[in-house]
Every structure is written in C-alpha cells, then in structure tokens.
Motif scaffolding. Structure first.
Motif, short mmCIF file in Angstrom:
data_model
loop_
_atom_site.label_atom_id
_atom_site.label_comp_id
_atom_site.label_asym_id
_atom_site.label_seq_id
_atom_site.Cartn_x
_atom_site.Cartn_y
_atom_site.Cartn_z
N ILE A 1 0.84 -1.20 0.00
CA ILE A 1 0.00 0.00 0.00
C ILE A 1 0.87 1.25 0.00
O ILE A 1 0.56 2.25 -0.67
CB ILE A 1 -0.97 -0.03 1.20
N GLY A 2 2.00 1.21 0.72
CA GLY A 2 2.93 2.34 0.71
C GLY A 2 3.53 2.59 -0.65
O GLY A 2 3.73 3.74 -1.06
N ILE A 3 3.84 1.52 -1.37
CA ILE A 3 4.37 1.67 -2.72
C ILE A 3 3.32 2.30 -3.64
O ILE A 3 3.63 3.20 -4.43
CB ILE A 3 4.83 0.30 -3.28
N LEU A 4 2.09 1.86 -3.53
CA LEU A 4 1.03 2.40 -4.39
C LEU A 4 0.74 3.87 -4.07
O LEU A 4 0.60 4.69 -4.98
CB LEU A 4 -0.23 1.56 -4.26
N THR A 5 0.64 4.21 -2.79
CA THR A 5 0.38 5.61 -2.44
C THR A 5 1.56 6.50 -2.80
O THR A 5 1.38 7.63 -3.24
CB THR A 5 0.04 5.79 -0.95
N GLY A 6 2.77 5.99 -2.63
CA GLY A 6 3.95 6.77 -3.00
C GLY A 6 4.05 6.99 -4.50
O GLY A 6 4.45 8.06 -4.95
N ALA A 7 3.69 5.97 -5.27
CA ALA A 7 3.74 6.11 -6.73
C ALA A 7 2.71 7.14 -7.20
O ALA A 7 3.01 7.99 -8.06
CB ALA A 7 3.48 4.76 -7.39
N TYR A 8 1.52 7.10 -6.63
CA TYR A 8 0.51 8.10 -7.01
C TYR A 8 0.94 9.49 -6.53
O TYR A 8 0.73 10.48 -7.23
CB TYR A 8 -0.86 7.73 -6.44
N GLY A 9 1.54 9.56 -5.35
CA GLY A 9 2.03 10.84 -4.86
C GLY A 9 3.10 11.42 -5.75
O GLY A 9 3.15 12.63 -5.98
N GLN A 10 3.99 10.58 -6.28
CA GLN A 10 5.00 11.04 -7.23
C GLN A 10 4.34 11.58 -8.49
O GLN A 10 4.81 12.55 -9.08
CB GLN A 10 5.96 9.91 -7.60
N PHE A 11 3.27 10.93 -8.90
CA PHE A 11 2.57 11.34 -10.13
C PHE A 11 1.97 12.73 -10.00
O PHE A 11 1.99 13.50 -10.97
CB PHE A 11 1.50 10.31 -10.46
N ILE A 12 1.44 13.08 -8.81
CA ILE A 12 0.76 14.37 -8.67
C ILE A 12 1.56 15.37 -7.84
O ILE A 12 1.07 16.47 -7.58
CB ILE A 12 -0.64 14.19 -8.04
N SER A 13 2.79 15.05 -7.44
CA SER A 13 3.56 15.96 -6.59
C SER A 13 3.89 17.25 -7.34
O SER A 13 4.03 17.27 -8.56
CB SER A 13 4.84 15.29 -6.12
N ALA A 14 4.02 18.32 -6.56
CA ALA A 14 4.24 19.63 -7.17
C ALA A 14 5.59 20.23 -6.81
O ALA A 14 6.07 21.12 -7.52
CB ALA A 14 3.13 20.58 -6.73
N THR A 15 6.20 19.82 -5.72
CA THR A 15 7.46 20.43 -5.29
C THR A 15 8.52 19.37 -5.06
O THR A 15 8.24 18.19 -4.91
CB THR A 15 7.27 21.22 -3.98
N THR A 16 9.75 19.83 -5.02
CA THR A 16 10.88 18.93 -4.82
C THR A 16 10.88 18.32 -3.43
O THR A 16 11.24 17.16 -3.25
CB THR A 16 12.20 19.69 -5.06
N ARG A 17 10.48 19.10 -2.43
CA ARG A 17 10.42 18.57 -1.07
C ARG A 17 9.44 17.41 -0.96
O ARG A 17 9.72 16.43 -0.28
CB ARG A 17 10.04 19.67 -0.09
#
Length: 104
Positions: A57-73
């Motif tokens: 679940i962490g891998i899936l949420t992290g992958a989606y977060g990378q897809f929609i992330s807006a900043t480098t932090r």
C-alpha cells in the motif's frame, strides 16, 4: 540600489511554491508512515503479513504521490517513503508473502 525581493514561500514544510498542497502532503505523510511501519515490521519474521501489505500500500500511495507531486520537497519525502515501503514489502514477501499461512 533597488533589489528585487522574493515573496515569502510560505510556512509549510512541503509547499515551496507558496501554495497549499493538502492532497500531496497527505500522500507524503501516509507513504512515510506506511514505509516506516513496513520497514520496522519486516525485521520480525512472524509479522510478514503486516510488513508485506503495508509495504504494498505504501508503494502504491507513493507512486501516485509522485505522479501528482508539485514540489521537490514532496518528491524527496516520497522517495524516502517509497524506499522504506519497498524494502519492507520485499522482506515481507521473502518471509511469507501477502497470504503466507492464511491460505493453504
């Protein structure tokens, strides 16, 4: 001599562009919590179900977060969480997997 001043980027830890990113910040927090949980529980052989599922679940949420992330932090924190989740997931799979001992 007049110098250009940059606007205050805000006081959020993750919003370096001065705009709020509540969805991205939530995904970062969830990914980090699941990553730490998965990594810590992977150190115990009998907790492979918790380790493998929280890692997945962490891998899936992290992958989606990378897809929609807006900043480098945000991306940096997501990569840390993704790494912890992946290590926990793979160790959990090696210790018994997602359904080890439950089915069969």
């Amino acid at each position: 001599m007049a110098q250009a001043m940059r606007p205050d980027p805000g006081h959020s830890l993750f919003a370096t562009d001065g705009k709020p990113h509540p969805v991205q910040d939530t995904l970062v927090a969830v990914t980090l919590v699941l990553g730490v949980l998965s990594f810590v529980t992977a150190q115990f052989h009998n907790l492979h179900l918790l380790s493998s599922w929280s890692g997945l679940i962490g891998i899936l949420t992290g992958a989606y977060g990378q897809f929609i992330s807006a900043t480098t932090r945000e991306r940096f924190a997501l990569i840390v969480g993704l790494g912890l989740s992946a290590v926990g997931f793979f160790l959990g799979m090696a210790h018994g997997g997602l359904f080890g001992g439950v089915i069969g």
